[in-house]
Design an enzyme around this catalytic site. Structure first.
Site, mmCIF file in Angstrom:
data_model
loop_
_atom_site.group_PDB
_atom_site.id
_atom_site.type_symbol
_atom_site.label_atom_id
_atom_site.label_comp_id
_atom_site.label_asym_id
_atom_site.label_seq_id
_atom_site.Cartn_x
_atom_site.Cartn_y
_atom_site.Cartn_z
ATOM 1 N N LYS A 1 29.240 -39.699 36.705
ATOM 2 C CA LYS A 1 29.292 -39.483 38.153
ATOM 3 C C LYS A 1 30.130 -40.606 38.756
ATOM 4 C CE LYS A 1 27.946 -37.118 41.807
ATOM 5 N NZ LYS A 1 28.347 -35.722 42.088
ATOM 6 N N ASP B 1 26.909 -33.150 37.848
ATOM 7 C CA ASP B 1 26.415 -31.983 38.592
ATOM 8 C C ASP B 1 27.211 -30.734 38.226
ATOM 9 O OD1 ASP B 1 28.549 -33.296 39.768
ATOM 10 O OD2 ASP B 1 27.892 -32.957 41.832
ATOM 11 N N ASP C 1 19.267 -37.028 29.175
ATOM 12 C CA ASP C 1 17.899 -36.516 29.120
ATOM 13 C C ASP C 1 17.819 -35.174 29.846
ATOM 14 O OD1 ASP C 1 15.210 -36.420 28.614
ATOM 15 O OD2 ASP C 1 14.658 -37.780 30.244
HETATM 16 MG MG MG Z 1 13.419 -35.405 27.845
#
Ligand code: MG
Ligand code: NAI
Length: 335
Positions: A174, A207, A231
């Site tokens: 980002k 995004d 994640d």
């Molecule tokens: Mg996770």
């Protein structure tokens, strides 16, 4: 990446843990034992039951077993999961978390023809969880990006691409908002890329990537990103190819590697012998590739594919009625 050469015997740390962790581990070892490779299994305890019995969820002996092994297979822990798996990752300095996103037939995959790897930095970024005391206004968390750790993970992703015949690496960041920290990440990405002239590159904002994973998932080959973004995107990837029963993962360090299904101990079905062992088996296949046992990995994966295609012997989560052991036997018979 694996530095070990193909050996005659491997020492494998086996940590089944709790609940279905033990069931899917047994099923997986049954197939591993039929591949014609010599594995010495050294069992380590960890998890809720271990805590109850011994007073610690992750004994030092288990850490030593993992440290001394060529690789570790981990099943699942229960409520102690954070104390067990997070501690192992930290102790063994496992800097790379690998989450393959691959569609298999007769699973709950939303698409066909998806096959990419998410390489997530696992030691810094937002998850150092360096949150100061509450401030007068609210709370503050720090996000750390170091040249050393990011170069290591980016180089790992490129080497992964080379060794696994992938032609492109995508950096996700980002940098338009986080100009310094993610600006540095992006800068390092293109520096490292120069060492790999045969691998194509691209970079996307996180995004936009969250959207592209749904609109054009087949366009990705290897994604490399920082801790928090990795994640989130890897769980989005799991959703794309459907079902905890078929999602493996790996944690790689400089001198230790651990392979585990993404699912937990599943107390709701533990003890019934109906858990899907495929996530654990695909984790073992990642281990075989890490050990450069690619021929065995291909055979094992083809056998799983055959069982999925035939769709006669599937566990309940995939709409069948087979037991864990029956599915493992079917895979073994197809080797
Ligand atoms: Mg996770
Ligand atoms: P979970 O992954 O254990 O189960 C979620 C749902 O998916 C359950 O309905 C379960 O039956 C089903 N499921 C999971 N794996 C399956 C398989 N192989 N075959 C068929 N169905 C399967 O997650 P949950 O319920 O949130 O957590 C249960 C326990 O596991 C908790 O104590 C949690 O702390 C622990 N956990 C441990 C992890 C680890 O060791 N890495 C990861 C996630 C949770």
């Amino acid at each position: 990446m694996s530095t070990s050469k193909t050996k005659d015997r491997y020492q494998i740390a086996v940590v089944p843990g709790d609940g279905i962790g033990c069931e899917v581990m047994d099923a997986t070892l049954m197939v591993l034992d039929s591949l014609g490779i010599d594995f010495d299994y050294v069992y380590g305890e960890a998890g809720d039951e271990c805590l109850e019995r011994t007073g610690v969820a992750l004994p030092d002996e288990t850490l030593d077993i993992i440290r001394n092994a060529d690789a570790c297979l981990f099943g699942a822990a229960g409520e102690t999961a954070a104390d067990v798996i997070v501690k192992i990752r930290q102790e063994m300095r496992m800097f790379a978390n690998l989450r393959p996103v691959k569609s298999y037939p007769n699973t709950n995959s939303l698409f066909e023809n998806i096959d990419f790897m998410i390489v997530r930095e696992n030691t810094e970024g937002m998850y150092i969880a360096d949150e100061e005391q509450y401030t007068d206004e609210g709370a503050v968390a720090r996000r750390i990006i170091t040249r050393k750790a990011e170069e290591r993970i980016i180089d790992y992703a490129f080497r992964y691409a080379v060794e696994n015949n992938r032609s492109k690496v995508t950096a996700v960041h980002k940098a338009n908002v986080l100009k310094k920290s993610d600006g540095l990440f992006k800068e390092i990405f293109y520096e490292v890329a120069e060492r790999y002239p045969d691998i194509a590159t691209e970079d996307f904002y996180v995004d936009a990537t969250a959207m592209y994973l749904i609109t054009q998932p087949e366009s990705f080959e290897v994604i490399v990103t920082t801790n928090l973004f990795g994640d989130i995107l890897s769980d989005e990837g799991a959703g794309l190819v459907g079902g905890l029963g078929v999602i493996p993962s790996a944690n790689i360090g400089e001198d230790a590697a651990l392979f585990e299904p993404v699912h937990g101990s599943a107390p709701d079905i533990a003890g019934e012998g109906i858990a899907n062992p495929i996530a654990m088996m695909l984790s073992a296949i990642m281990m075989l590739r890490y050990l450069n046992e690619n021929e065995a990995a291909d055979r094992f994966e083809a056998a799983i594919l055959k069982v999925l295609n035939d769709a006669n012997v599937l566990t309940g989560d995939l709409g069948g009625s087979a037991t864990t052991v029956e599915l493992a036997e079917a895979v073994r018979n197809n080797l």
